[in-house]
Design an enzyme around this catalytic site. Structure first.
Site, PDB file in Angstrom:
ATOM      1  N   LYS A 181       0.853  -1.191   0.000  1.00  0.00           N
ATOM      2  CA  LYS A 181       0.000   0.000   0.000  1.00  0.00           C
ATOM      3  C   LYS A 181       0.886   1.238   0.000  1.00  0.00           C
ATOM      4  O   LYS A 181       1.900   1.280   0.719  1.00  0.00           O
ATOM      5  CB  LYS A 181      -0.894  -0.041   1.246  1.00  0.00           C
ATOM      6  CG  LYS A 181      -1.960   1.041   1.317  1.00  0.00           C
ATOM      7  CD  LYS A 181      -2.779   0.868   2.603  1.00  0.00           C
ATOM      8  CE  LYS A 181      -3.919   1.870   2.702  1.00  0.00           C
ATOM      9  NZ  LYS A 181      -4.696   1.686   3.948  1.00  0.00           N
ATOM     10  N   SER A 210      -9.494   1.730   2.956  1.00  0.00           N
ATOM     11  CA  SER A 210      -8.610   2.478   2.084  1.00  0.00           C
ATOM     12  C   SER A 210      -7.580   1.613   1.336  1.00  0.00           C
ATOM     13  O   SER A 210      -7.005   2.083   0.363  1.00  0.00           O
ATOM     14  CB  SER A 210      -7.864   3.532   2.908  1.00  0.00           C
ATOM     15  OG  SER A 210      -7.044   2.922   3.878  1.00  0.00           O
ATOM     16  N   SER A 269      -9.589  -0.565   7.220  1.00  0.00           N
ATOM     17  CA  SER A 269      -9.015  -0.335   5.890  1.00  0.00           C
ATOM     18  C   SER A 269      -8.347  -1.533   5.232  1.00  0.00           C
ATOM     19  O   SER A 269      -8.056  -1.485   4.037  1.00  0.00           O
ATOM     20  CB  SER A 269      -8.012   0.817   5.951  1.00  0.00           C
ATOM     21  OG  SER A 269      -8.692   2.044   5.974  1.00  0.00           O
TER      22      SER A 269
END
Lengths: 92, 471, 474
Positions: free
Chosen positions: B59, B134, B158
């Site tokens: 990420k 996210s 997330s």
């Protein structure tokens, strides 16, 4: 939250909001704060705040230098430099 | 199963070119990576290592030396990290190869990845839908089979929510079980580096590599840690998954029919497997979202104060004074959702308001921990849905940013309490995955893996979107 | 004229003598090229975390303990939020809710009198970088950013600039004795802001102003006294004191309001989530206590009471801990305290200055000094020869008795030998002999000097005098 409070808050946060954004954020922030106000319904008497979850151990680092020699590389990321100084417009 | 078939894929010329083709075809459709490099050295003897030569995604709010670390934000668009996160270094030491940086909601703030300022990411099951967030890029990449696993971060769901939306496993470890060094901070007391993976075994193997205390993160814990008194003795061998006592929450409201049916059938599944099902209530859950966002935005307002255009990142060069430069760089560099959360967080910490908001939220946080302690005094695990609905369409007007926050109800509690949770995929409904999550007391990750594994066996592996091919 | 009372409190910052910064492994060192002692942590890069330095904690607890503070059972850091280009995260990691120490007190000496100042709190925090303003640009250097800073906040228990000056001098000695700070005010390793208010006597505290930019103890005195005068004049004119921050203008010898931007100030303190609270264990506290020392103010008073040393001598002896320690071990080694004090304050100092070295760097040990003092006491050498012996001890790194033997400087105390010398001198100076015999004692000193000269300074002067007196029947 009224515009006045929003303006103070934006100043503390170093954000410029134009009139349009002021209106949008005022509505959005107010709605969220109203939602946060639900917390007032909870009886929190006698509850200690949780400031650090799961940190029961003392932690401290030995006073020993850790040489990564990254300083030149770090300076490369600076938007403006003069020699080894990072430059910004004068504060005044 | 697991990661072994991936070993050597970057070295073997034939496999590599097929992989590259497959990767780029998918990537053109889903946009899960902000940056990737599939042609890179795989240390020659890495095959001997536990994750030798296995590619993985990271990420883009987790630092990998030499890659950008944009956090999905204009303010860090051109920023390259001079160092790597501890979790990344540990994976590299185990032979794994970071092949790219995955898209995300700006600074991890969002539930759709649509808040990325840099790229649109689509759900591999239906590109008109979001991948969740996210960690949406990480979830989409694993679901499409571009990598067997990816690192994500879970501040309030997330990792778990995009895992549920894309149909993969998503582990949110115990707070402090994985070093946060190199994870760009959004809400420091809540978040943890997590794993999105295509099998339980992969998730477990990756977790085993990245977990453990780090001298660079003093909030990281020895694994298993000292908190053995909270909720039994999770450090001990996990109870046989098929006889575990599983708590389930009664009277959940606001679930879509698909999610509600899946919750029921998952309860039935574990019951049939021999588990003891215990209905429980979690009264503090109703206030979890308010407490969560109060704390998260408060911490964010401080964590994001460093982005000023002075030392790195975007600088508005038009400004004449220092103050103007900082304000203007921040105002132009941050997206609306980030600005909103900074404003909220600044406000709830202000003197005169702090007790009412932030102070109260910290006490509710204690109430939530107490609720979980009570549940885990009698049960080994807790089963809950991840999100009230399946992956929603881009620009869904019925689910605006505010509604999306309210929908974090089932995920944020684990972050407030610091306990681990594992999101696992179930059989798709209406052509879309549905995710459920297992929660346990602190340091009970092995228990979560074991329980998810029985379900995985019955499912015969995760469901895959159309167009998936195994490497 | 109305009678006023003044109240002075100090906010003192000291840079701790740790090898590395407080939250990262960068060197804690000044004077290097700009931005060399920096890393992702102290530059506030995305993704980094602070890791507290154990030595900084230890030093902080030592100070808190020396200042008689209540130690927090659980001390933790807070974030203090404000934007400032010298501060890389735009929050300072400091302590607010639960600092290391609280509610302490310390005694200081001024004009021979002990006075007490209460300590509000002692807390550990990080320092900021430095900026240089050059025309339309500001140049930033972060070598100092993230170095450990300990803040000590006193209650407003001082009254005059003289009090404040004496306090800060006492405090400077204290931190140097503890070895936690070099106490250099000019270079900023010890910084001090003064809070001051005045009011009609008996009316309690007034509206306070804060005076910054004070970089010596003398300027602290001057600025506080100036501020007392200014506030008094304002009150007499019926004006109200404005609560504000003022700067000490060294050139003009006055305080001036600091120009500040009109902006909201709200530090929004909240607990630093990145580091666990610190709960000092009994073993840790025992370690802290083991490192505490007798404070200089008490040491000074003890030397006065116990040994009768006073004035500049006692001041000099107790100014620096190594000197005081040297003095005490010299006494322990058997030297007379007054003699030891005299030697350390004058002769040794003179020699060290000549050699341009410090006491610790020299070859002089307290055992050697005690031996030297005792050689004089036992009459083996006289004071003059002892001074020469000391110089050689320092130059040649030898024990005093070795030097005395090598140089053949043993004092002549054998009365037969002295009698022979006296006889020779008396014969050579009949006029002086007659004078003394006639009752004029003036030439006594001259004759003694002649004998000493003849003995090459080795005769025992007291014995010489006695022999002369005996021979001349005076």
């Amino acid at each position: 939250m009224d515009i006045h409070e929003l303006r103070i808050t934006a100043e503390l946060a170093m954000l410029d909001l134009d009139e349009r954004e002021m209106k949008v954020f005022e509505a959005e922030v107010s709605k969220t704060l109203e939602y946060f106000a639900q917390m007032n319904a909870v009886d929190v008497d006698g509850l200690e705040p949780t400031t650090h979850v799961l940190m029961e151990e003392n932690r401290a680092r030995e006073d020993r230098t850790r040489d990564e020699n990254l300083s030149d590389r770090l300076l490369e990321e600076a938007p403006e430099r003069q020699g080894r100084h990072i430059v910004i417009p004068n504060v005044l | 199963m697991s990661v072994d078939p991936w070993k050597g894929i970057l070295k073997d010329t034939q496999r590599h070119s097929a992989y590259l083709r497959y990767f780029e075809e998918w990537e053109a459709r889903i946009g899960s990576f902000l940056e990737y490099r599939l042609s890179q050295d795989d240390p020659s003897d890495s095959g001997r290592l536990p994750l030798g030569g296995v590619p993985f995604g990271v990420k883009d709010n987790i630092a990998v030396e030499g890659y950008h670390c944009t956090c999905g934000s204009k303010i860090l668009k051109d920023f390259t990290s001079p160092y790597s996160a501890t979790a990344v270094n540990r994976l590299k030491a185990a032979g794994a190869v970071p092949v790219g940086k995955c898209n995300l909601d700006e600074f991890g703030m969002g539930s759709s990845t649509d808040n990325s300022a840099l790229k649109k990411t689509h759900n591999p099951w239906d590109v008109s839908r979001v991948a969740g967030g996210s960690s949406g890029g990480s979830a989409a990449a694993v679901a499409a089979g571009l990598v067997p696993f990816a690192l994500g971060s879970d501040t309030g769901g997330s990792v778990r929510q995009p895992a549920a939306f894309c149909g993969v496993y998503g582990l949110k470890p115990t707070y402090g079980a994985v070093s946060r060094y190199g994870l760009v901070a959004y809400a420091s007391s809540l978040e943890v580096v997590g794993v999105l993976a295509d099998t339980v075994d992969t998730a477990r193997r990756v977790f085993d590599v990245i977990k453990g205390q780090d001298e660079l993160d003093q909030s990281s814990a020895l694994y298993p840690g000292l908190s053995r008194d909270r909720g039994g003795n999770p450090g001990a061998a996990p109870p046989a998954a098929s006889t575990a006592r599983i708590a389930v929450v009664e009277g959940l409201e606001g679930l879509s029919p698909e999610v509600e049916e899946t919750y029921r059938s998952s309860i039935d599944f574990y019951k049939a497997a021999g588990c003891e099902i215990q209905p429980v209530s979690l009264p503090s859950l109703d206030y979890a979202v308010a407490a969560y966002y109060t704390i998260a935005t408060a911490e964010a307002s401080a964590n994001l104060a460093r982005y000023t255009g002075i030392r790195y990142g975007y600088r508005d060069t038009g400004a004449v004074t220092m103050e103007e430069m900082v304000r203007s760089s921040r105002t132009k560099g941050f997206g609306d959702e980030v600005k909103l959360r900074i404003l909220l967080g600044t406000y709830v910490l202000r003197s005169g308001f702090q007790d009412q908001y932030y102070g109260r939220a910290q006490k509710i946080r204690t109430a939530i921990r107490n609720d979980f302690d009570r549940v885990f005094a009698a049960a080994d695990l807790l089963l809950m849905p991840v999100f009230p609905v399946q992956a929603f369409p881009h620009g869904d007007t019925s689910l605006d940013q505010f509604q999306q926050k309210l929908a974090d109800k089932f995920t944020v509690a684990a972050n407030l309490a610091g306990i681990p949770a594992l999101s696992f995929p179930t059989a798709p409904r209406n052509g879309l995955p549905v995710g459920m999550q297992l929660l346990g007391p602190v340091f009970s990750e092995q228990r979560l893996f074991a329980a998810a594994e029985i379900h995985e066996k019955s499912l015969g592996g995760i469901p895959r979107p159309h167009g998936f091919r195994s490497v | 004229m109305a009678e006023y009372q003044s109240f002075i409190g100090l906010e003192i910052h000291i840079q701790l003598l740790t090898a590395t910064k407080v939250f990262c492994g960068c060197r804690n060192r000044f004077g290097d090229e700009p931005n060399t002692n920096v890393c992702p942590v102290c530059l506030g890069y995305p993704g980094v975390l602070p890791a507290v330095n154990e030595q900084a904690l230890l030093f902080s607890y030592m100070v808190a303990r020396a200042l008689n503070c209540d130690l927090s059972k659980t001390a933790y850091f807070d974030r203090k939020n404000y934007f400032y280009p010298d501060m890389t995260k735009n929050y300072q990691i400091s302590q607010f809710h639960s600092p290391i120490g609280r509610n302490g007190w310390i005694e200081y000496e001024t004009g021979g009198e002990l006075k007490k100042v209460r300590i509000h709190d002692v807390h550990l925090e990080e320092d900021a970088g430095k900026s240089i303003h050059r025309g339309t640009a500001t140049l930033l250097d972060y070598n100092r950013a993230g170095t450990s800073l300990l803040e000590i906040v006193t209650e407003p228990d001082m009254e005059t600039g003289e009090d404040a000056e004496a306090f800060i001098q006492n405090f400077r000695r204290l931190v140097r004795y503890l070895g936690v700070c070099d106490g250099n005010m000019e270079e900023g390793s010890l910084r001090c802001d003064g809070n001051i208010s005045i009011n009609l006597k008996g009316k309690g505290l007034g509206t306070k102003t804060e005076v910054k930019n004070v970089n010596s103890s003398r300027f602290l005195k001057l600025s506080m006294n100036h501020e007392i005068g200014r506030q008094k004049r304002a009150l007499e004119k019926g004006e109200r004191i404005v609560q504000e921050t003022r700067l000490w203008n060294e050139a003009q010898s006055r305080t001036e309001p600091m120009r500040t931007k009109e902006s909201a100030h709200d530090y929004r303190y909240f607990p630093e989530p990145d580091m666990p609270p610190f709960r000092p264990s009994p073993a840790f506290i025992a370690d802290v206590d083991a490192r505490l020392v007798e404070l200089p103010v008490y040491r000074k008073r003890r030397y006065e009471a116990e040994y009768g040393i006073s004035g500049d001598q006692v001041q000099f002896l107790t100014e620096e801990k190594p000197v005081a320690d040297f003095f005490e071990s010299t006494v322990t080694a058997g030297a007379d305290p007054l003699q030891a004090a005299a030697w350390i304050c004058t002769d040794i100092q003179k020699n060290l200055n000549k050699l341009q070295i410090g006491l610790e760097e020299s070859s002089l040990t307290s055992l050697r000094l005690a031996a030297l003092i005792n050689l004089v006491k036992e009459g083996v050498i006289n004071r003059k020869k002892a001074e020469l012996t000391l110089s050689l001890m320092l130059e040649e790194d030898k024990d005093p008795d070795v030097i005395v033997r090598e140089q053949g400087w043993e004092q002549i105390s054998d009365s037969g030998a002295i009698e022979a010398l006296v006889t020779e001198v008396l014969q050579a100076n009949p006029k002086a002999v007659d004078q003394i015999r006639g009752g004029d004692m003036k030439p006594m000193g001259f004759l003694t000097g002649q004998v000493m000269k003849l003995s090459k300074g080795q005769a025992d002067p007291k014995l010489v005098q006695a022999v002369i007196s005996g021979k001349l029947g005076s």
